[in-house]
Each structure stands twice: as structure tokens, then as C-alpha cells.
Design a protein around this motif. Structure first.
Motif, PDB file in Angstrom:
ATOM      1  N   ARG A 608       0.832  -1.207   0.000  1.00 54.25           N
ATOM      2  CA  ARG A 608       0.000   0.000   0.000  1.00 54.25           C
ATOM      3  C   ARG A 608       0.856   1.242   0.000  1.00 54.25           C
ATOM      4  O   ARG A 608       0.477   2.273  -0.530  1.00 54.25           O
ATOM      5  CB  ARG A 608      -0.928  -0.020   1.209  1.00 54.25           C
ATOM      6  N   ARG A 609       1.986   1.158   0.641  1.00 53.14           N
ATOM      7  CA  ARG A 609       2.912   2.294   0.631  1.00 53.14           C
ATOM      8  C   ARG A 609       4.293   1.705   0.399  1.00 53.14           C
ATOM      9  O   ARG A 609       4.696   0.792   1.108  1.00 53.14           O
ATOM     10  CB  ARG A 609       2.855   2.991   1.989  1.00 53.14           C
ATOM     11  N   HIS A 622       6.159 -10.843   6.297  1.00 55.96           N
ATOM     12  CA  HIS A 622       5.331 -11.943   6.813  1.00 55.96           C
ATOM     13  C   HIS A 622       4.313 -12.290   5.737  1.00 55.96           C
ATOM     14  O   HIS A 622       3.711 -11.406   5.139  1.00 55.96           O
ATOM     15  CB  HIS A 622       4.576 -11.518   8.077  1.00 55.96           C
ATOM     16  N   ALA A 637       2.476  -8.596   5.292  1.00 57.58           N
ATOM     17  CA  ALA A 637       2.859  -7.389   6.027  1.00 57.58           C
ATOM     18  C   ALA A 637       4.372  -7.312   6.109  1.00 57.58           C
ATOM     19  O   ALA A 637       5.052  -8.345   6.133  1.00 57.58           O
ATOM     20  CB  ALA A 637       2.268  -7.411   7.437  1.00 57.58           C
ATOM     21  N   VAL A 638       4.868  -6.095   6.152  1.00 57.02           N
ATOM     22  CA  VAL A 638       6.297  -5.862   6.346  1.00 57.02           C
ATOM     23  C   VAL A 638       6.488  -5.358   7.773  1.00 57.02           C
ATOM     24  O   VAL A 638       5.701  -4.535   8.258  1.00 57.02           O
ATOM     25  CB  VAL A 638       6.805  -4.821   5.323  1.00 57.02           C
ATOM     26  N   THR A 639       7.498  -5.865   8.484  1.00 57.61           N
ATOM     27  CA  THR A 639       7.731  -5.373   9.850  1.00 57.61           C
ATOM     28  C   THR A 639       9.092  -4.704  10.016  1.00 57.61           C
ATOM     29  O   THR A 639       9.367  -4.150  11.080  1.00 57.61           O
ATOM     30  CB  THR A 639       7.611  -6.507  10.883  1.00 57.61           C
ATOM     31  N   SER A 640       9.928  -4.756   8.999  1.00 59.35           N
ATOM     32  CA  SER A 640      11.196  -4.055   9.083  1.00 59.35           C
ATOM     33  C   SER A 640      11.657  -3.752   7.670  1.00 59.35           C
ATOM     34  O   SER A 640      11.453  -4.569   6.783  1.00 59.35           O
ATOM     35  CB  SER A 640      12.235  -4.927   9.802  1.00 59.35           C
ATOM     36  N   PRO A 641      12.251  -2.581   7.413  1.00 56.92           N
ATOM     37  CA  PRO A 641      12.590  -1.535   8.360  1.00 56.92           C
ATOM     38  C   PRO A 641      11.390  -0.746   8.871  1.00 56.92           C
ATOM     39  O   PRO A 641      11.471  -0.129   9.911  1.00 56.92           O
ATOM     40  CB  PRO A 641      13.518  -0.627   7.539  1.00 56.92           C
ATOM     41  N   ASP A 642      10.307  -0.755   8.163  1.00 58.67           N
ATOM     42  CA  ASP A 642       9.086  -0.057   8.499  1.00 58.67           C
ATOM     43  C   ASP A 642       8.032  -1.077   8.861  1.00 58.67           C
ATOM     44  O   ASP A 642       8.139  -2.215   8.425  1.00 58.67           O
ATOM     45  CB  ASP A 642       8.603   0.643   7.223  1.00 58.67           C
ATOM     46  N   VAL A 643       7.014  -0.685   9.576  1.00 56.80           N
ATOM     47  CA  VAL A 643       5.913  -1.603   9.850  1.00 56.80           C
ATOM     48  C   VAL A 643       4.714  -1.193   8.992  1.00 56.80           C
ATOM     49  O   VAL A 643       4.227  -0.073   9.106  1.00 56.80           O
ATOM     50  CB  VAL A 643       5.531  -1.604  11.338  1.00 56.80           C
ATOM     51  N   SER A 644       4.280  -2.091   8.133  1.00 58.25           N
ATOM     52  CA  SER A 644       3.108  -1.807   7.304  1.00 58.25           C
ATOM     53  C   SER A 644       1.873  -2.356   7.997  1.00 58.25           C
ATOM     54  O   SER A 644       1.984  -3.182   8.896  1.00 58.25           O
ATOM     55  CB  SER A 644       3.258  -2.498   5.943  1.00 58.25           C
ATOM     56  N   PRO A 645       0.686  -1.920   7.601  1.00 58.09           N
ATOM     57  CA  PRO A 645      -0.497  -2.648   8.066  1.00 58.09           C
ATOM     58  C   PRO A 645      -0.515  -4.049   7.450  1.00 58.09           C
ATOM     59  O   PRO A 645       0.129  -4.283   6.432  1.00 58.09           O
ATOM     60  CB  PRO A 645      -1.671  -1.821   7.543  1.00 58.09           C
ATOM     61  N   VAL A 646      -1.238  -4.963   8.070  1.00 58.27           N
ATOM     62  CA  VAL A 646      -1.437  -6.273   7.455  1.00 58.27           C
ATOM     63  C   VAL A 646      -2.344  -6.064   6.239  1.00 58.27           C
ATOM     64  O   VAL A 646      -3.418  -5.467   6.351  1.00 58.27           O
ATOM     65  CB  VAL A 646      -2.079  -7.269   8.442  1.00 58.27           C
TER      66      VAL A 646
ATOM     67  N   ASN B 136      -5.966  -8.474  14.053  1.00 60.50           N
ATOM     68  CA  ASN B 136      -6.442  -7.585  12.994  1.00 60.50           C
ATOM     69  C   ASN B 136      -7.612  -8.205  12.234  1.00 60.50           C
ATOM     70  O   ASN B 136      -8.590  -7.530  11.911  1.00 60.50           O
ATOM     71  CB  ASN B 136      -5.286  -7.275  12.037  1.00 60.50           C
ATOM     72  N   VAL B 177      17.085  -7.389  13.534  1.00 64.88           N
ATOM     73  CA  VAL B 177      16.601  -7.046  12.191  1.00 64.88           C
ATOM     74  C   VAL B 177      16.308  -5.564  12.057  1.00 64.88           C
ATOM     75  O   VAL B 177      16.861  -4.868  11.217  1.00 64.88           O
ATOM     76  CB  VAL B 177      15.333  -7.861  11.833  1.00 64.88           C
ATOM     77  N   SER B 178      15.452  -5.049  12.923  1.00 63.10           N
ATOM     78  CA  SER B 178      15.014  -3.666  12.758  1.00 63.10           C
ATOM     79  C   SER B 178      15.922  -2.678  13.473  1.00 63.10           C
ATOM     80  O   SER B 178      15.865  -1.484  13.216  1.00 63.10           O
ATOM     81  CB  SER B 178      13.589  -3.513  13.298  1.00 63.10           C
ATOM     82  N   MET B 191       4.511  -1.507  17.102  1.00 58.45           N
ATOM     83  CA  MET B 191       4.538  -2.472  16.012  1.00 58.45           C
ATOM     84  C   MET B 191       3.165  -3.151  15.868  1.00 58.45           C
ATOM     85  O   MET B 191       2.633  -3.273  14.772  1.00 58.45           O
ATOM     86  CB  MET B 191       5.615  -3.538  16.244  1.00 58.45           C
ATOM     87  N   SER B 194       0.545  -0.750  14.476  1.00 56.82           N
ATOM     88  CA  SER B 194       0.809  -0.396  13.083  1.00 56.82           C
ATOM     89  C   SER B 194       0.345  -1.524  12.170  1.00 56.82           C
ATOM     90  O   SER B 194      -0.261  -1.279  11.123  1.00 56.82           O
ATOM     91  CB  SER B 194       2.302  -0.132  12.863  1.00 56.82           C
ATOM     92  N   LEU B 195       0.617  -2.754  12.577  1.00 59.52           N
ATOM     93  CA  LEU B 195       0.144  -3.891  11.796  1.00 59.52           C
ATOM     94  C   LEU B 195      -1.379  -3.901  11.736  1.00 59.52           C
ATOM     95  O   LEU B 195      -1.974  -4.275  10.734  1.00 59.52           O
ATOM     96  CB  LEU B 195       0.676  -5.204  12.390  1.00 59.52           C
ATOM     97  N   CYS B 196      -2.013  -3.478  12.823  1.00 63.19           N
ATOM     98  CA  CYS B 196      -3.487  -3.433  12.867  1.00 63.19           C
ATOM     99  C   CYS B 196      -4.013  -2.097  12.347  1.00 63.19           C
ATOM    100  O   CYS B 196      -5.182  -1.760  12.554  1.00 63.19           O
ATOM    101  CB  CYS B 196      -3.990  -3.676  14.281  1.00 63.19           C
ATOM    102  N   GLU B 197      -3.164  -1.335  11.724  1.00 58.69           N
ATOM    103  CA  GLU B 197      -3.567  -0.106  11.044  1.00 58.69           C
ATOM    104  C   GLU B 197      -4.279   0.877  11.962  1.00 58.69           C
ATOM    105  O   GLU B 197      -5.285   1.462  11.587  1.00 58.69           O
ATOM    106  CB  GLU B 197      -4.466  -0.473   9.859  1.00 58.69           C
ATOM    107  N   ARG B 609       0.093   9.865   7.032  1.00 60.40           N
ATOM    108  CA  ARG B 609       0.574   8.620   7.624  1.00 60.40           C
ATOM    109  C   ARG B 609       1.448   9.001   8.798  1.00 60.40           C
ATOM    110  O   ARG B 609       2.362   9.807   8.638  1.00 60.40           O
ATOM    111  CB  ARG B 609       1.390   7.861   6.587  1.00 60.40           C
TER     112      ARG B 609
END
Lengths: 658, 658
Positions: A608-609, A622, A637-646, B136, B177-178, B191, B194-197, B609
Motif C-alpha cells: 500500500r505504501r 510476513h 505485512a512488512v515489519t522491518s525496516p518499516d511496519v506496514s499494516p497487514v 487484525n 533485524v530492525s 509495532m 501499526s500492523l493493525c492499522e 501517515r
């Protein structure tokens, strides 16, 4: 005129331009360049001396009125070069205001002239906030004009010592605020376009000089919206005969640019005096002598153009597979849902033509038959589940013939339309005694006997994404306990990519759902930032005594090669590899892909971003395969380097129906 | 029963709960807690021994059927505690599947019971991908149920040595990692959400023990969706009389939680044996003796509850200003457009009540008059531009009387409705000889004479955002060359904030425009992460000979205090400070705010964001004031640590009409 006339070549890359200085007489400047076989010029629109704050009232000193060229000449042959002195991030407020006013006037004039593109001056290293704000404002109102942001492939500071850039991946000088490498020019571009929100009319024109960056760094640009490459005369070497030529690495890079539709622009003073032309006298202002066509002197940059044309002509003609694929390159397609929907004849037609695929199947069936029965006394029961219009039936019978084994074939197909074709095929081929057609969903069929071999081609671009696991789990009821499934296993692969064009195409739908959907796409103008890794593996048959659990979860860690620098990840390229039987495999994972096979393009999972991955950082992804009562879907979902939403929670945007 | 009965107190914070263990007899467990004056219990819904993979068929062993309590008892007095063993990020796939199934069953059961909230177990440090994915998924389908994610205020590892956490801001152990600090529990929360938006039904329940983190670290939580604080008995000290009490820092923190609507939950074994109750025998299972109300033994946690209630009652009653503001806290309002729209009587009424503001104006006019004319022989021409219903006319006349100076006042007002009131005021007060009413836009009025003093109150929350600069530039035509403008200058201020609630409110509009709009808002549950900095200054009068340029551009760098750790920035709080005349100022910038003034709340500029700012990183913000032919607007962008798009390009989403 184009670099070459190749049949069916519609690539923009066949046009080559020349960067010229400011001239009051643009008509003559253009004629001179066209006379020298260039297709277009990149020319300043305004007198470089002009500064609004110093000027008198009246219109800016544009290079001639709009009437000096015809509308089609302006639009086909002139790229507007915005004044190079424009510096919107100057600490001097007056300079900023002059710059903003001039840029707006020039772009407005370019729009008035219906130019196709304008070249924007290079931004300051990682200091482009005000420049990007101003360009972003103008991007909101542009109709067709493309803006090319001029970016040096190697930062000028790293160009000083020839060749150093190639080794320098540390970009030691860092921005004190963001910590980003100041000398990595890709970072300048990335900051600028991020501020402009990846606007589709903003692209890159790369300045190419004698230094090239490391291979990893160079590779990043393939996924960026590259429209032009400005090759400086200083980039050229001299061959034995005194003519300009390029280093091997430069040649390879230019050739790869051609294949990505990038136009070459030659720029700079001639440094090669060939054909008796002295470039110090032969300029656009000089009167006609020693001319090519009797009107103009030979263009001083022509030897460079000729070398570029030579590189263009030297390219291999496209292979059959390439010709098939060219129209699909970077074009998003919704994945098939063959389980929920019935395929159309056209689709069967296309896929049946993939002879490589069926050759692999035939090899697999052959090997299985040889293993299965020691001699030809026994009749082997082979079931093709998802027989379609019969190609696997044919491949299996051919394998049996080759192996000297007797087969009893059941062709199970749920699409009643395909069954019609199947019946005629059997009649046509005289297979009535060998093949029984079953018009039924394999998950529901009551088989009259148990099979020795189950053959299927239910794989999607991501292996399991067309629900092969669920179908084969259903079908294995009628496989003998020691029976064989072809394929016997398949694995999905995924890897991070820069894919600016795909990202913008997804974004243009302007909704969330399209950002949470996977697309089948022939990945071409993308940069594969790290080798794809295994995601999920499914094996068949899988006798567990109960229901097979096809849910999966995988955490993946991608490390970008050290010489890449930072990069932007727009999403992930997905692939599969299948073991049909023992050492007979089939797949599209780039490093092991079966050659000359066109049944599958890759699958693209967008983000999404886009995620910025700083140099030296790893990307953690993930991936889930979720299974509900009536559908299967992926979440990611990405958790590193940034955390995206699922992405795609509960399959809200994208799912495959059971 | 509530901690205290305070008139008009509707804060959730007045309810206090007790965390209890699993009981087959939840009816009795609840009655025991209510008997001990608690308002609710946090109770497991399932037997902690239950594991789906080990169990037999049938429903899970829930704590009693839904019938043991009435629906309103379930919903008012029970928070469901999800099984503490649930570990969705276990490396063991069976454990993960057990966890997922149980969590889904328990949440489904909680929904069936119409519980208001459930407490989710603490995630693994920075390893919560699968847990967050699962939560989520469930969040997408929840109707009213709130999910409280349990997060220790101080990571258990840092709690070992008492008090160390307070000094430890380095969080030395980093995720490989991060690179994020593994021991900063805020990172776990960040974290996960953020995953749960940033789902609005996901909030935090903080575990509070004896250790508190550094003040900066603690402060971050104010801007987060904090619903509950679980105060452990181990957090308590013992006073001279043997009763539990809290450290000064704990007291302050708990009190600040009260003012942010956070409910306290007491948890743990009693460690204070007071009132002759031996907590080792007085448990919920023991039969009635030494009881409070004849039915139950005194609740072992009651001394803690009593201490919490004491803290609650001890709070100062709200001031008049607080009572006025309470309904506006964290509530987004569109900024006024007084130039384009005419204000309503109600609005005038409210603002005229702000006596502090007019006292400041009176002081400023008084000082200006004293400077302007040495004696009372001259008549001073004073023009109120934007006179509204007359409060500045009154303040000016009062200042003149106080100063013993003669005034001729022009009251210029563009709103014809306000002019009606203005006329009646003048008649009522008998000011006919002193005041001339002019029904006109100050930018167009042809004044009959030049003014000595120009008084205006055109300031918005961000100073210039209601176009005071443009109005006063227009009005200065009729100010004498040495005339005075009150205000003489004003400056906007801005600072990064965590504002989870505001972000979610903006997000709920589900469009881009609301993310690019500024809001007037009484900032309350926000965390100001760095001191606000100056943005734009405007001075009046400004005689430049030509048109005044009111465009501005400012780049700001915010450094978070060292002890904060990482933080999430949802946007920026904006304020102003105005110099009315010399040392008489007026403003809302937090560090210099004029006390007891309610005319202005802050202004909030959201980010599309939220930006994660890692510990030790600086945030770089660009801010523009843009001026077009018919409107003024702001654009803003962040360039470090992350690059945002430029917000509100061309004022497409938010602008102020000229």
C-alpha cells in the motif's frame, strides 16, 4: 531519424536527441540537429541571463515565438530544458522566488507549445523540499506534459577521480539530519518523488558520464520511471580509428536502457575530431560548409549518435517468447479463478500452445511409468484431474507409448464446455478404448477404481494460488496409497522489487482493494532487489487421516546486496517451482526457470505504501495463506525496516473461491 | 462503586476494577469484588488448562454459562481476560494453532456475552506479526467490543533491579533485524498497532509495577489510546501505619491517568495486612467471616482500592476554564473563515466573554496612547478594523478614559448583521459623538482621514490563518506613516505531537481531504514530543511601497528529548503568540500562553501517515504559506526520518478564502 528500422519496433528508445544551448533561433538549431540525424533536441526555452527580479516588465525572453515552429514540430522534436540556474532550495529568498516564478513561466510556456516533455534541473543533494513542493503543485494541473528530473547517475563529487564510483558503495558523506548518504544520487530522486507522491508524470533523466556506479546501485534504476539517459561526450572512449566508443559496462547499460524504452540524449562538446570535421568551428551558428546534405555542416555530435545507433542495431532480435510477451510487459492482469469460473476457449487455446510445459509433463509421466511397473503386463490407471481440452491426456498417452506401458485414462473435468472438446478429441484420435471422460468436479467424483497416477496442471503463478492443494487433497481419495501425484510438490517463491510503473498502475485505481490484490504480470521494468526465497511448499499425496491443513505462515528476511545502496520496495514478485516427478521440474522462479515456457507470468503482491530500505538494512516480510469455509486468501505485512499494516485482512480485497 | 462522586464527573476513570484468577463460579467472584467496592472484574473466560489440540470435542471450558450473570452484569462488570498462555508467535506451529483457535473462541464468546472490553495478553517483544494478523482479522468484524492490549510500562527485563528503568534510556538490547530497542515496551505496542492499522477498537492497558520509566518515555503514552492501567500490588510502598501507598512519581502518573479517562485495575496478591485481615486466608473461596457487609470477607485488595480512591478524591476540582473546555477536548473543529463567512451571534457572544483577551487589548491601547500623545490636547484617531459587535471599541474607549486621552473612533465591520448590534451598542452607551460605524470591508473602505492607531482582532489559532496579514495590509492604507497597529506582530508556532485519537478521527472520514485539513482542537490526550518552534512572523504596519509578499517557507528541525525513546508523530500542534503593543502580548503557545483565555484552541495539522521517529532521530518539517488570487493555504511535508508527500498541494483540500 530513428536509430534503426527494426520490423515491429515501436520502442521509444529508437529516438535519439541532442542537448543544445540557448539559441534565439530555435528553428535553425532544430534543423541543424535533424540534419545531423537526431530526432529531437533538448533546448532551453528562456535566455539563461533572465532573472525576474532584475528584469523589466513584459514577457520573459523566450526562445522565439510559438510560431517559429509548427505545433507538431514543437511537440515531436523539442524537449524543453528548464533554466539550469533555477535553485528553489537556495538559502537566498530572492533567488528562490526568481526560481519559482521562472519555473512556472517556463512550464506554462511549454504547455502552451504542447511539448511532450520538459527537463528539470538537478535538485540539491537531499535538500529539495521547496523545489519538490513547487513541482508537485504544477504536476496537479498538467495535462500531458511529462517532467523529467535530471539526476546524475554518479554524484559529481564521486566523479572526480575516474572510476572510483564503481568501488564506492559506502557513500560516506551522510546527511546530518536523516543520516542518508548524500552522495547517492538515487536518494535525491527518491526524496523528490516521495514528496511528489510518486506522480506518474514525473520521471527521471539520468546523466551518464565516464564513471558508472556499482552493479547493484545501477540495477535499482531498472524499476524506476526512467525516460531518458543523457550520455555526455566525456563518457566516451576513443577507438583505434579515432572514433568514439563506450566501455563494455557502458555498452551493456545503454543496451539495457534500450530494452526499457529509454531514449538517449547526447550532450556536451565533441571530443572526437573525425571525418575532418573540427567541432570547435562546426557549431549551429556557423554557415553551411562541409555539409552532410548540402544545407548544414556535419553535426559535431554525429559520431556519438552513430555509435549509439550501432549499439541499437547490434541488439539481438527478439525471440519468439519475447515477441509473445512484449505486449504483456508490466501490464497488470487479474489472476485466473479456474475453480470458480470456467475458462474460455481462447484461454485453453493459448495455454495448450506451450509445448515446453507438456514436454515436461510427458517426461514426468514417462519416468513415473517406468518406476511404477517393471514390464508392460499391467495396465496402469492414470487420472488427469482438470483435463481441460485434453493436452495432459495426450502427453500421458505419448509417454505410455514411449515407455511401452498400457494405460487406462480417466479425464476428469468440471467445465462442461471443455468436456465437449474433450469428447471430440477422443473420437478424432481414436482413443475411445483408452480414455474415459468424466464431467465432474474432482472433489466430488466417485471414482470407479483407484488410480496409480494422478496428473494435474492446477498451478498458478504462485504455485498454490489457484487452489491446487485443495483440489488435489480432494482428489487423492481415489489415489492408491502408494500412488503418484504429478506434480508431487510445488513451492512458491517471493522477492522484493522496485516496480514504479506497477505501483502507479495500482495506485491509479484509487482504492484500497487494488493495493491488496495480487496481479499476474510479465515483470519487465522492475528491479529485483534480492534473490527470491521459498515461501510455502505443498506435497501430494498427503495422507494424514484427517483434513489436510493448508494454512501457512512464513516470515522472510531479505538482505539487499551490499553494493545496492538504499532502495524502494513497491511490492513483491512471486513465482513457483514444481517437482513434477523426481528430477523433472517446471517453474518460473528466475534462477531455475524452465526456458521457453510462456504459460505463467510472475505474480505481483503490491504494498500500500512503498517501503524505503536504507542501505545495509534488511526487509522482513510476513506471508500468510489463510483458509476459510468458502475461500482461500493471502495476507502480507512488512515489519522491518518499516511496519506496514497487514494487507488483505480476512481476504477483504482479494481471495480465491473454493 | 465509583471512586468518588464528583458533581458533573462523567469520566470513565472513576470506575476501578480488580484482576481476578480463573473461577468456575464467576457469579461469586464478581459478587465478592463488588462487595469490596470494585466496579468491575478482569476475569479469564476459559480454564487456563484448556488447549484445543489436547482436548476432547465439545465446547471449550468457559467460566460458567452466559446465564450465570444477567446481560447487564456481563457487560457492565466483566472485562474478559484472554488466556495468558496464548502465544501466536511461538516457533511451535501447534502452539500457534492452539493459540489462534482459543483466541477466536474466547473473543467470539466475549461478543456473545456483550462484554465491553477484553484484555489481550502481552505480545512478544517486537515479534508479534502473527498475533497482530490474527487480532487484525478479528478487529474487522467486531461490533462494539474494545480490545485492550496488555503492555508492561517497563519491560520485565528492566524491572529486575528496582528503579533502574528510570535512568535507563539507552534500551541497549536491540532487535537484530530492525535495530529497534527490544526493551522499550512502547515499541511493542507501536509495532502491533501499526500492523493493525491503528484500529480504533484496539487500545492499551498498561501494567504498572514498582519501576517507572524516564519522564520522557512516560509522556509518550498520553497521546496513545490508553484505556486502563493495571496497578500491581508490588507497585505499592507501605506508609507508617502499614497501609499501601505510592511513590510521588507513581501518584503523579496515576493522577494524570485519571484526567485522561483511564480506568485503574488493581492486580496481584495483597502485600499489606491491614484492618486485621490476613490476605492469605481471605480469598474469594473462603466462607463469610470478618465481612464488610455481612456477606463476604473484606476484599484483600480493598486497601489498594482505597488508596486509589484517595488519589482520585484528592484531585483539584476543575477550574472554570477547564469546565468550559472539557466538552471540546480532542474534538476536531473546522477553523472559522470569518473573512469569507459572516460569524453568527452565538460565536460573537462566546468570544466577547473572554475578558482576559480584552483586558490585554485595553492595556495595549493604553500604552500606545501614552506613547502616542504627550498630553490630552490632541484627539487621536483610532480605527477598529473588524469591530464585530464592539468589544474592541469598548476596550479602546476604556483605555482612553484611563489614559486621559481623547479618541475619535471608527468601527469598521464587513458583517452587516454585526453592524446592527454595533449601532445599538453605541446608542445604548451614548457613544454617538465618539464612534463612527462603517459598514464596509476594510480592504475596500475609503477612509475620510488617516488613523493614528489601528486595532484589530483577526488572529486565528495559528496567527495568520484567518488572513489577518492580508486584511491589515489592505487596511494600512489609512494608517498614518508613523501610526501604530495593534497587534504589531504575531508569530505562529508548531510542534510534533502523538495524537492517536485525533488521527483516528481524521482517518474515519476515509478520504484524503480530511488528512490535508487543519483543525481547531482543544488538545488534551496528546503528547507534545518537542517544544513548539516559531514558524512565520508578520509585522504591521509594513510599508513596502508595493504589494506585501505574505508567502512564507520555513524548514524546522525537531529533536526529541533524549529520554523519550522512539515515538509516533500523528501531526503537529499549532499555536500563536501576538505582540499587541511593546510588552503587551497575547497568545496560546504553551510555554508563554496567556492564562485564563479561552478564545483560541490550538490548531492541528495532521499527517496522512503517522511518522515513526526512532530514538535519537530528528524530525524535519517543511511548512509553506501559499497565496493565490482568491485564497491562502498551507502545505506541509516531513523529510526526515521519513519522506511524506507534500500535503495539500495547491490548497486542494484546505484553504482560506480571500
Amino acid at each position: 531519424m530513428p536509430l534503426a528500422q527494426r520490423s515491429g519496433d515501436s520502442s521509444e528508445a529508437r529516438y535519439c536527441g541532442a542537448e543544445v544551448g540557448f539559441s534565439d533561433d530555435i528553428q535553425n538549431a532544430l534543423a541543424f540537429a535533424l540534419g545531423g540525424q537526431f530526432d529531437f533536441i533538448v533546448a532551453p526555452l528562456t535566455d539563461p541571463e533572465y532573472r525576474p527580479s532584475e528584469g523589466k516588465a513584459g514577457p520573459p525572453p523566450f526562445a522565439g515565438s510559438d510560431l517559429v515552429l509548427s505545433p507538431s514540430q514543437w511537440s515531436s522534436h523539442v524537449v524543453g530544458k528548464m533554466s539550469a540556474w533555477i535553485d528553489l532550495d537556495s538559502p537566498d529568498a530572492v533567488a528562490r522566488q526568481d526560481a519559482e516564478l521562472t519555473l512556472k513561466q517556463e512550464l506554462s510556456w511549454a504547455t502552451h507549445l504542447s511539448l511532450q516533455a520538459c527537463l528539470l534541473p538537478t535538485p540539491r543533494p537531499l535538500e529539495c523540499g521547496n523545489y519538490a513542493r513547487c513541482v508537485n503543485q504544477m504536476l496537479q494541473g498538467l495535462s500531458n506534459l511529462q517532467l523529467w528530473l535530471r539526476i546524475p547517475l554518479v554524484a559529481p563529487e564521486l566523479q572526480s577521480v575516474e572510476g572510483t564510483a564503481e568501488e564506492d558503495v559506502a557513500f560516506l558523506k551522510r546527511d546530518p539530519v536523516s543520516g542518508k548518504p548524500l552522495n547517492d544520487s538515487w536518494e535525491w530522486w527518491n526524496m523528490f518523488r516521495s514528496l511528489c507522491e510518486h506522480h506518474s508524470q514525473l520521471s527521471v533523466a539520468l546523466d551518464i558520464t565516464a564513471s558508472l556506479p556499482s552493479p547493484g546501485s545501477l540495477k535499482r534504476w531498472t524499476g524506476e520511471p526512467l525516460r531518458a539517459a543523457i550520455v555526455h561526450t566525456s563518457a566516451f572512449l576513443t577507438n583505434k580509428r579515432g572514433y568514439p566508443c563506450l566501455s563494455k559496462r557502458h555498452q551493456n547499460f545503454i543496451t539495457s536502457l534500450f530494452s526499457h524504452n529509454v531514449q538517449i540524449i547526447v550532450s556536451g562538446e565533441s571530443m572526437h575530431h573525425v571525418d575532418g570535421i573540427d567541432p570547435t568551428t562546426a557549431s549551429s551558428e556557423s554557415s553551411a560548409n562541409g555539409s552532410d546534405d548540402g544545407l548544414f555542416p556535419k553535426h559535431p555530435l554525429k559520431p556519438y549518435l552513430e555509435y549509439i545507433a550501432y549499439l541499437y542495431r547490434r541488439m539481438d532480435p527478439p525471440t519468439e517468447q519475447e515477441r509473445f510477451e512484449i505486449g504483456y510487459r508490466d501490464f497488470l492482469q487479474a489472476p485466473l479463478q479456474p475453480l470458480m469460473d470456467n475458462l474460455e476457449a481462447q484461454t485453453y487455446e493459448t495455454f495448450e500452445k506451450d509445448s515446453t510445459k507438456y514436454t515436461q509433463y510427458q517426461k514426468a509421466v514417462f519416468a513415473a511409468l517406468m518406476d511404477r511397473v517393471p514390464d508392460d503386463e499391467t495396465t496402469v490407471v492414470l487420472m488427469v484431474v482438470g483435463a481441460g481440452r485434453g493436452p495432459l491426456v495426450r502427453a500421458s498417452l505419448q509417454a505410455a507409448k514411449q515407455a511401452g506401458r498400457r494405460l487406462r485414462v480417466y479425464a476428469v473435468e468440471k467445465n462442461p464446455n471443455a468436456v465437449v472438446t474433450l469428447h471430440s478429441l477422443i473420437k478424432l484420435e481414436g482413443w475411445e478404448d483408452l480414455v474415459t471422460v468424466v464431467s465432474c468436479d474432482m472433489r466430488e467424483w466417485n471414482a470407479p477404481e483407484q488410480a496409480d497416477i494422478l496428473v494435474s496442471e492446477l498451478l498458478g503463478s504462485f504455485g498454490d494460488n489457484e487452489l491446487s492443494p485443495e483440489c488435489l487433497d480432494g482428489a487423492q481419495r481415489f489415489l492408491k496409497p502408494d500412488g503418484i501425484s504429478i506434480p508431487s510438490s510445488y513451492t512458491s517463491y517471493i522477492g522484493p522489487i522496485t516496480a514504479s510503473k506497477l505501483y502507479n498502475d495500482v495506485k491509479s485505481y484509487n482504492d484500497l482493494a487494488h493495493f491488496e490484490t495480487a496481479y499476474v504480470v510479465k515483470l519487465h521494468s522492475v528491479s529485483r532487489l534480492a534473490p527470491p526465497q521459498e515461501v510455502f511448499t505443498f506435497e501430494h499425496p498427503k495422507f494424514t487421516g484427517g483434513k489436510v491443513d493448508n494454512r501457512r505462515y512464513k516470515k522472510l528476511l531479505f538482505e539487499l546486496p551490499e553494493d545496492t545502496g538504499s532502495a524502494l520496495v513497491h511490492g513483491f514478485g512471486g513465482y513457483f517451482d514444481a517437482v513434477l516427478y523426481k528430477d523433472v521440474h517446471l517453474g518460473i522462479e528466475p534462477s531455475t526457470a524452465t526456458p521457453n515456457m510462456f504459460s505463467w507470468f510472475a505474480i505481483f503482491f503490491p504494498l500500500r505504501r512503498p517501503v524505503y530500505v536504507p542501505a545495509g538494512s534488511a526487509l522482513e516480510l510476513h506471508f500468510w495463506r489463510c483458509v476459510g469455509p468458502s475461500k482461500v486468501w493471502y495476507e502480507w505485512a512488512v515489519t522491518s525496516p518499516d511496519v506496514s499494516p497487514v494487507h488483505n485482512a480476512n481476504g477483504r480485497s482479494y481471495w480465491v473461491g473454493l
